[in-house]
Design an enzyme around this catalytic site. Structure first.
Site, PDB file in Angstrom:
ATOM      1  N   CYS A  93      37.802  40.414  35.213  1.00 43.61           N
ATOM      2  CA  CYS A  93      37.260  40.517  33.866  1.00 43.61           C
ATOM      3  C   CYS A  93      38.405  40.392  32.880  1.00 43.61           C
ATOM      4  CB  CYS A  93      36.555  41.867  33.704  1.00 43.61           C
ATOM      5  SG  CYS A  93      35.841  42.080  32.070  1.00 43.61           S
ATOM      6  N   LEU A  94      38.160  39.623  31.832  1.00 45.44           N
ATOM      7  CA  LEU A  94      39.204  39.445  30.813  1.00 45.44           C
ATOM      8  C   LEU A  94      39.572  40.776  30.163  1.00 45.44           C
ATOM      9  CD1 LEU A  94      37.798  36.217  29.122  1.00 45.44           C
ATOM     10  CD2 LEU A  94      39.768  36.367  30.658  1.00 45.44           C
ATOM     11  N   HIS A 121      28.267  43.552  29.855  1.00 44.42           N
ATOM     12  CA  HIS A 121      29.213  43.766  28.746  1.00 44.42           C
ATOM     13  C   HIS A 121      28.474  44.149  27.463  1.00 44.42           C
ATOM     14  CE1 HIS A 121      33.274  42.943  30.004  1.00 44.42           C
ATOM     15  NE2 HIS A 121      32.963  41.786  30.574  1.00 44.42           N
ATOM     16  N   GLY A 174      33.256  33.663  31.893  1.00 48.53           N
ATOM     17  CA  GLY A 174      32.361  33.988  30.793  1.00 48.53           C
ATOM     18  C   GLY A 174      33.061  34.947  29.854  1.00 48.53           C
ATOM     19  N   HIS A 200      27.159  39.936  34.937  1.00 45.45           N
ATOM     20  CA  HIS A 200      28.422  40.545  34.472  1.00 45.45           C
ATOM     21  C   HIS A 200      28.480  40.536  32.938  1.00 45.45           C
ATOM     22  CE1 HIS A 200      33.023  40.943  34.886  1.00 45.45           C
ATOM     23  NE2 HIS A 200      32.841  40.660  33.601  1.00 45.45           N
ATOM     24  N   GLU A 201      28.105  39.398  32.344  1.00 45.33           N
ATOM     25  CA  GLU A 201      28.205  39.274  30.883  1.00 45.33           C
ATOM     26  C   GLU A 201      27.118  40.095  30.178  1.00 45.33           C
ATOM     27  OE1 GLU A 201      30.880  38.109  29.756  1.00 45.33           O
ATOM     28  OE2 GLU A 201      31.528  37.197  31.645  1.00 45.33           O
ATOM     29  N   GLN A 210      34.031  41.809  23.771  1.00 39.04           N
ATOM     30  CA  GLN A 210      35.376  41.745  24.359  1.00 39.04           C
ATOM     31  C   GLN A 210      36.443  41.330  23.352  1.00 39.04           C
ATOM     32  OE1 GLN A 210      33.958  39.301  27.970  1.00 39.04           O
ATOM     33  NE2 GLN A 210      35.601  40.568  28.802  1.00 39.04           N
TER      34      GLN A 210
HETATM   35 CO    CO Z   1      34.138  40.638  31.891  1.00 38.00          CO
END
Ligand code: CO
Length: 438
Positions: free
Chosen positions: A88-89, A134, A45, A130-131, A50
């Site tokens: 995580c990215l 963010h 995701g 998780h998203e 981000q």
């Molecule tokens: Co992430």
């Protein structure tokens, strides 16, 4: 457009994102960019902050479920929690164990601003949590209670096999994946150390391995490869059969990039074969290699339209670009168990045959046209598309007791050996015996 991810310490990642109020073209572009960035990075995701867009939007990569979430809010969650290893990215190179509720209900707006509610379980539930975090400036590391279960990712060690230009964009994408810390190209295998691929590897200071005394069966070759400790091979237009003892070296096997929609056009010249046959559609296939030629289980395919103006050069460039754009997500999903390799339907298999022979290899003779028994004009056009620049389409013209070599070129041009190319009509005025049409 693929957007650049913010650095882990960027303050935008720690701020609450603003609510979306306009459902316009700009939102559409953001969603499209997030989807493309997600496809490229192979994450589960991605949230707009981000990539530096401070709005409450995220996109999920899980197919078969809602994918775009705007102004999301967790409205209910289960008491039961479970651990998942999260990455995580925005925290590249690391993973950590996080406990979260098993199930959540989430309210959100879809792309058109329509209010929805979704009850998610399992992996999707964790991704949505998780998203959503963010969008509130929270990273998964904030949720961790056992700090000791936070660890560095060990990069997959890739060895790339390739020889001509075709592999260049794919190699350069694989090399660029080192910035994700998940992959490292630790070696390149090429026919010789002066091929386009070998030269590119040299420029990047990547070790090059070539077949020893021209043979891939030489034990020294296998040892040299083994010393690189490969986890996976990626093979694109290598030009040699890879022995099964070599294919057995990497833990995750070898992914081949093939220039057709397998099981169609198995063999060495799929791009030329599709042009020779006047096809309007082709594609690339990513599959796991086994000892048989092009018969391995498929990881993914991308369709590519063939334009009437396409030649071998333009079509192979399109394929190389498409392959390099797709390889990261194929690797990520395959190595994370999110693709189940699909066996090919062997009953549908076709093989590349060039110039009417059963050989799949193109030789100088593949481009020869017998003036006594010439192919149809359409076929000649397709031969020129498929066989230019090499080996070229050519014939022999007897004139004044001499034999002259004549090349048939794109754009209805003809060239007598050693002369400059001229338009076909002009050529025919000089040589009225030359009756060929296309
Ligand atoms: Co992430």
């Amino acid at each position: 457009m693929i957007r650049e991810l913010l650095k882990p310490d960027d303050p935008i990642l720690r701020k609450k994102a603003a609510k979306v109020t306009k459902f316009d073209g700009e939102l559409k572009t953001i969603v499209k960019d997030l989807s493309e960035t997600l496809e490229y990075t192979g994450g589960l995701g991605i949230a707009a902050p981000q990539v530096g867009i401070p709005f409450q939007i995220f996109v999920s990569a899980l197919t078969g479920y809602p994918r775009v979430f705007i102004n999301p809010q967790v409205v209910a969650y289960s008491k039961e929690t479970s651990m998942m290893e999260e990455g995580c990215l925005s925290i590249p190179g690391y993973r950590g164990e996080v406990y979260r509720p098993n199930d959540v209900s989430i309210s959100y707006l879809d792309q058109h601003g329509k209010k929805k509610i979704y009850a998610a379980t399992k992996l999707l539930s964790k991704v949505l949590q998780h998203e959503t975090d963010h969008l509130n400036g929270i990273l998964y590391i904030d949720r961790m209670t056992k700090k000791d279960k936070f660890y560095q990712i060990i990069a997959y060690r890739i060895v790339f096999f390739g020889t001509p230009e075709f592999g260049l964009p794919i190699l350069s994408t694989l090399v660029s994946l080192k910035y994700s810390f998940e992959y490292e190209v630790v070696g390149v295998v090429s026919s010789t150390d002066s091929t386009p691929i070998a030269l590119a590897a040299k420029a990047q200071q990547i070790p090059i391995v070539t077949p020893i005394s021209g043979s891939l069966k030489n034990p020294g070759f296998r040892e040299a490869l083994s010393a690189l400790k490969p986890d996976i091979f990626v093979v694109a237009s290598f030009g040699h059969i890879i022995p099964k003892e070599v294919l057995a070296l990497p833990k995750y096997g070898a992914i081949n990039v093939h220039g057709s929609l397998l099981p169609h056009y198995r063999g060495a010249s799929p791009i030329q074969a599709s042009l020779l046959n006047g096809d309007t559609q082709t594609g690339v296939t990513f599959f796991i290699m086994d000892e048989k030629m092009d018969e391995g289980a498929i990881l993914g395919q991308k369709e590519i339209a063939i334009d009437p103006s396409d030649t071998y050069l333009t079509l192979s460039q399109k394929m190389a670009q498409e392959s390099s754009a797709t390889i990261p997500s194929i690797l990520h999903r395959y190595l994370n168990g999110r693709i189940k390799p699909q066996p090919q339907d062997h009953t549908q298999a076709t093989y590349t045959t060039i110039g009417g022979s059963s050989s799949t290899l193109i030789t100088k003779e593949s481009g020869y046209i017998d003036l006594k028994n010439p192919p149809e004009p359409k076929k000649i056009t397709n031969m020129i598309r498929a066989l230019t620049p090499w080996p070229g389409v050519w014939t022999k013209l007897e004139t004044n007791g001499k034999t002259k070599l004549v090349k048939l070129l794109p754009n209805h041009k003809v060239q007598i050996e050693g002369k400059t190319p001229i338009p076909l009509e002009d050529f025919k005025r000089g040589y009225p015996d030359f009756k060929l049409d296309w």
